[in-house]
Design a protein around this motif. Sequence first.
Motif, PDB file in Angstrom:
ATOM      1  N   ILE A   1      83.918  26.217  72.431  1.00 37.45           N
ATOM      2  CA  ILE A   1      84.195  27.603  72.040  1.00 37.45           C
ATOM      3  C   ILE A   1      83.724  27.782  70.612  1.00 37.45           C
ATOM      4  O   ILE A   1      83.965  26.929  69.758  1.00 37.45           O
TER       5      ILE A   1
ATOM      6  N   VAL B   1      87.446  35.211  74.670  1.00 41.01           N
ATOM      7  CA  VAL B   1      88.127  34.440  75.698  1.00 41.01           C
ATOM      8  C   VAL B   1      89.066  35.344  76.474  1.00 41.01           C
ATOM      9  O   VAL B   1      89.655  36.272  75.927  1.00 41.01           O
ATOM     10  N   LYS B   2      89.164  35.080  77.769  1.00 43.02           N
ATOM     11  CA  LYS B   2      90.113  35.787  78.624  1.00 43.02           C
ATOM     12  C   LYS B   2      91.224  34.798  78.933  1.00 43.02           C
ATOM     13  O   LYS B   2      90.967  33.716  79.463  1.00 43.02           O
ATOM     14  N   LEU B   3      92.462  35.164  78.596  1.00 50.11           N
ATOM     15  CA  LEU B   3      93.603  34.277  78.794  1.00 50.11           C
ATOM     16  C   LEU B   3      94.411  34.692  80.015  1.00 50.11           C
ATOM     17  O   LEU B   3      94.263  35.797  80.532  1.00 50.11           O
TER      18      LEU B   3
ATOM     19  N   ASN C   1      95.427  27.909  78.740  1.00 47.45           N
ATOM     20  CA  ASN C   1      95.561  29.264  79.284  1.00 47.45           C
ATOM     21  C   ASN C   1      94.237  30.001  79.462  1.00 47.45           C
ATOM     22  O   ASN C   1      94.229  31.167  79.861  1.00 47.45           O
ATOM     23  N   LEU C   2      93.121  29.343  79.189  1.00 45.91           N
ATOM     24  CA  LEU C   2      91.805  29.977  79.281  1.00 45.91           C
ATOM     25  C   LEU C   2      91.425  30.268  80.732  1.00 45.91           C
ATOM     26  O   LEU C   2      91.545  29.401  81.597  1.00 45.91           O
ATOM     27  N   ARG C   3      90.996  31.476  81.008  1.00 41.01           N
ATOM     28  CA  ARG C   3      90.523  31.868  82.340  1.00 41.01           C
ATOM     29  C   ARG C   3      89.011  32.065  82.357  1.00 41.01           C
ATOM     30  O   ARG C   3      88.352  31.754  83.332  1.00 41.01           O
ATOM     31  N   GLN C   4      88.463  32.628  81.282  1.00 47.77           N
ATOM     32  CA  GLN C   4      87.030  32.907  81.239  1.00 47.77           C
ATOM     33  C   GLN C   4      86.570  32.876  79.788  1.00 47.77           C
ATOM     34  O   GLN C   4      87.293  33.291  78.891  1.00 47.77           O
ATOM     35  N   LEU C   5      85.358  32.380  79.579  1.00 43.87           N
ATOM     36  CA  LEU C   5      84.750  32.344  78.254  1.00 43.87           C
ATOM     37  C   LEU C   5      83.511  33.220  78.277  1.00 43.87           C
ATOM     38  O   LEU C   5      82.613  33.011  79.092  1.00 43.87           O
TER      39      LEU C   5
ATOM     40  N   VAL D   1      95.355  27.381  73.904  1.00 44.14           N
ATOM     41  CA  VAL D   1      94.206  28.217  74.292  1.00 44.14           C
ATOM     42  C   VAL D   1      93.461  27.568  75.447  1.00 44.14           C
ATOM     43  O   VAL D   1      93.139  28.216  76.439  1.00 44.14           O
ATOM     44  N   GLU D   2      93.186  26.268  75.341  1.00 43.48           N
ATOM     45  CA  GLU D   2      92.447  25.568  76.390  1.00 43.48           C
ATOM     46  C   GLU D   2      93.216  25.555  77.706  1.00 43.48           C
ATOM     47  O   GLU D   2      92.625  25.653  78.776  1.00 43.48           O
TER      48      GLU D   2
ATOM     49  N   ARG E   1      95.138  25.030  69.537  1.00 47.41           N
ATOM     50  CA  ARG E   1      93.956  24.794  70.385  1.00 47.41           C
ATOM     51  C   ARG E   1      94.356  24.403  71.802  1.00 47.41           C
ATOM     52  O   ARG E   1      93.804  24.902  72.779  1.00 47.41           O
TER      53      ARG E   1
END
Length: 68
Positions: A3, A9-11, A52-56, A49-50, A46
């Motif tokens: 990232i 980022v989409k959470l 709960n990440l759905r889309q980058l 975020v990693e 960090r």
Amino acid sequence: MDIKVGDVVKLKKQHPCGSYLWEVLRIGMDFRLKCEGCGHQIMIPRKQVEKNLRQLIRKDDENKEIQN
């Protein structure tokens, strides 16, 4: 995870304003994220975020879409 500053980022969970999208302002042990809906800024670990990440959405990809 690769990232970079400027990426979006989409959470998993939405912000109270209704937006799922966050712009990455700072990277390190913690991330500084800015809500795309209301502009609210947060510091978040960090690891969270990693998890709960759905889309980058890459900053470079957005620029290519605008040019075409």
